[in-house]
Scaffold this motif. Structure first.
Motif: not given
Length: 510
Positions: A118-120, A302-305, A35-43
């Motif tokens: 709840a998240l998006g 919200v798209m990624i969520i 689950f290696f994370p990719i970061t785009l700005g605040p997400i």
């Protein structure tokens, strides 16, 4: 699919805590890779989500949006229009679809949707639907290959799925590498089949039933109750899985439609009671998809969520569903590809959307970026929605969750069994050992949670996606050739082979 953290009130024990402590660094390390994370700005989001969605988009374009063009064909095939009672295989098209759906439609369609909202916000629902529509094409590809390269032994038992097509796909590398990658895939499926599909589902079933019967003050409180429940539940599981895919299919082709209809009707009842809120809810879904308020990362966030919850729900690209679909009765592998593309449509577009609308219209919750309760908070949102019908209605939701978990368990037991046969042989004794092992883990799952082992199993499952999709890329020209031939023959009215013109509807098959 039910890749969710264990509920907060899951039973604990000193042994449970000791194993979780010992396994924590292993699960953390392995999960950090998969689950290696990719970061785009605040997400931030796992790379595996991008891997799954990119594949779905590539396949959709490559096959010319076949999920839309071939939808009518899918309905024809599942009705048995182009099938024969003499077709090789073990189960009908409808039974194959029901068996695969039983492994995907589950708690993820309830709690997972609640978490996405709840998240998006409501807008996450829109992107879940888009991801589900794209994922239909991924299922089309992997399930076609699962049937095309299957083997049927002298007893009529089918061995198919990724264990057969991945070695062929990876031959371009070398035979040892092909064997290694397929072996890693099989081990990963086996781990999740026993732990995530067995122990976890049993744990969730016990927790839901215990909650519905009074919780800590009910008659199922205490270790003795969990042991007795586990033994009874394992007995029920054993009665089904000991009969193999035919037995599982006979259960799921009745259980899945029944529980699906019950759940959808329950959602429709909530929507009817809150009918005046439906236009507002639909407006919130579309507005939130393109103008989200208070969601980290804005539209991209919200798209990624939405994409993430969809990918974790319908299993498109994992390769697991191809195992169930490979047992179908057919002479044309692509026919089951058309059936399989209905799976994400039912799982994500219908069931997840119904859950989302139900939660939005009934709760009109204040959407925050931190549930603070883990995945159980998603179940709470759905339960609150159902309570608007009647105070006792959430008890029926608990029953539905238990049935979802049971159907998921028996299907994943079969997936794990095929992996076991690939690794340790197809003998009756070897298979029986695995089936007994599953029943043992069902009992253990009701007594203890072993949450870190379940997290490890989740990571193992998504390791399958990296391997499987790479194989699908290599073999997609084969699928396209089959697709063109099938559609051409359908147009010409020559789909039936010369020796199988006695086509009969599915319901008339023995």
């Amino acid at each position: 699919m039910n890749t969710l953290l264990l509920a907060a009130d899951a039973p604990k024990s000193p042994v449970d805590d000791a194993i979780n402590s010992w396994f924590d660094p292993i699960a953390t390390f392995f999960g950090g890779i998969i689950f290696f994370p990719i970061t785009l700005g605040p997400i931030s989001f796992p790379f595996v989500v991008l891997w799954l969605i990119a594949a779905a988009l590539i396949f959709t374009i490559y096959f010319g949006f076949i999920q839309a063009r071939g939808f009518k064909v899918s309905l024809e095939v599942i009705r048995g229009k182009h099938s024969s009672k003499n077709d090789p295989g073990e189960i009908t098209h409808f039974q194959a679809l029901a068996s695969a759906l039983s492994g995907t439609v589950g708690l993820g369609n309830i709690a997972g949707v609640g978490v996405a909202i709840a998240l998006g916000g409501p807008g996450a629902t829109f992107w879940m639907i888009i991801a589900g529509l794209l994922g239909m094409c991924t299922k089309f590809v992997e399930c076609t290959l699962g049937v095309k390269y299957r083997e049927i032994d002298e007893n009529g038992v089918v061995y198919g799925g990724p264990f057969k097509y991945l070695p062929i796909a990876f031959r371009k590398f070398s035979k040892p590498i092909a064997g290694l990658l397929t072996g890693i895939f099989a081990v990963s499926i086996l781990i999740f089949g026993v732990v995530g599909g067995g122990m976890f589902q049993a744990n969730q079933t016990f927790v839901q039933v215990r909650t519905a019967t009074g919780g800590a003050d009910g008659f199922l409180a205490g270790p003795a109750a969990s042991l007795i429940f586990g033994i009874i539940f394992a007995g029920l599981v054993g009665l089904v899985i000991l009969g193999g895919i035919r037995s599982i299919a006979h259960v799921t082709d009745k259980l899945v439609p029944a529980m699906g209809i019950f759940y959808v009707l329950s959602c429709l009842l909530v929507l009817a009671i809150n009918f005046g809120q439906i236009p507002t809810a639909i407006g919130q879904i579309f507005d939130g998809a393109f103008a989200p308020q208070g969601v980290a990362g804005g539209i991209v966030g919200v798209m990624i969520i939405g994409f993430q919850r969809s990918a974790f729900s319908n299993e498109a690209g994992i390769g697991s569903a191809a195992i169930a679909h490979s047992a179908v009765k057919t002479r044309r592998p692509i026919s089951e590809g058309f059936v399989a593309l209905l799976e994400p449509f039912v799982d994500t577009v219908i069931v997840c959307t119904m859950t989302a609308l139900t939660i939005i219209v009934a709760n009109q919750p204040s959407y925050t970026n931190d549930l603070g309760q883990g995945e159980i908070g998603g179940v709470a949102l759905a339960s609150d929605a159902f309570s608007t019908v009647a105070g006792w209605y959430p008890v029926l939701l608990a029953i539905a969750v238990a049935l979802f978990a049971f159907s998921t368990l028996i299907t994943w037991a079969y997936y794990g069994e095929r992996a076991w046969a690939y690794l340790f042989g197809k003998s009756k004794g070897a298979v029986t050992v695995f089936r007994v092992l599953v029943c043992v883990f069902v009992v253990i799952g009701c007594i203890a949670s072993f949450s870190k082992i379940v997290e490890f199993a989740d990571a193992a499952l998504f390791l399958c996606a990296f391997i499987n999709i790479l194989g699908l890329y290599m073999l997609m020209p084969v699928v396209k050739k089959e697709m063109k031939k099938y559609l051409a023959d359908r147009k010409a009215g020559t789909l039936m082979d010369p020796d199988t013109k006695d086509a009969v509807p599915v319901e008339e098959m023995v």
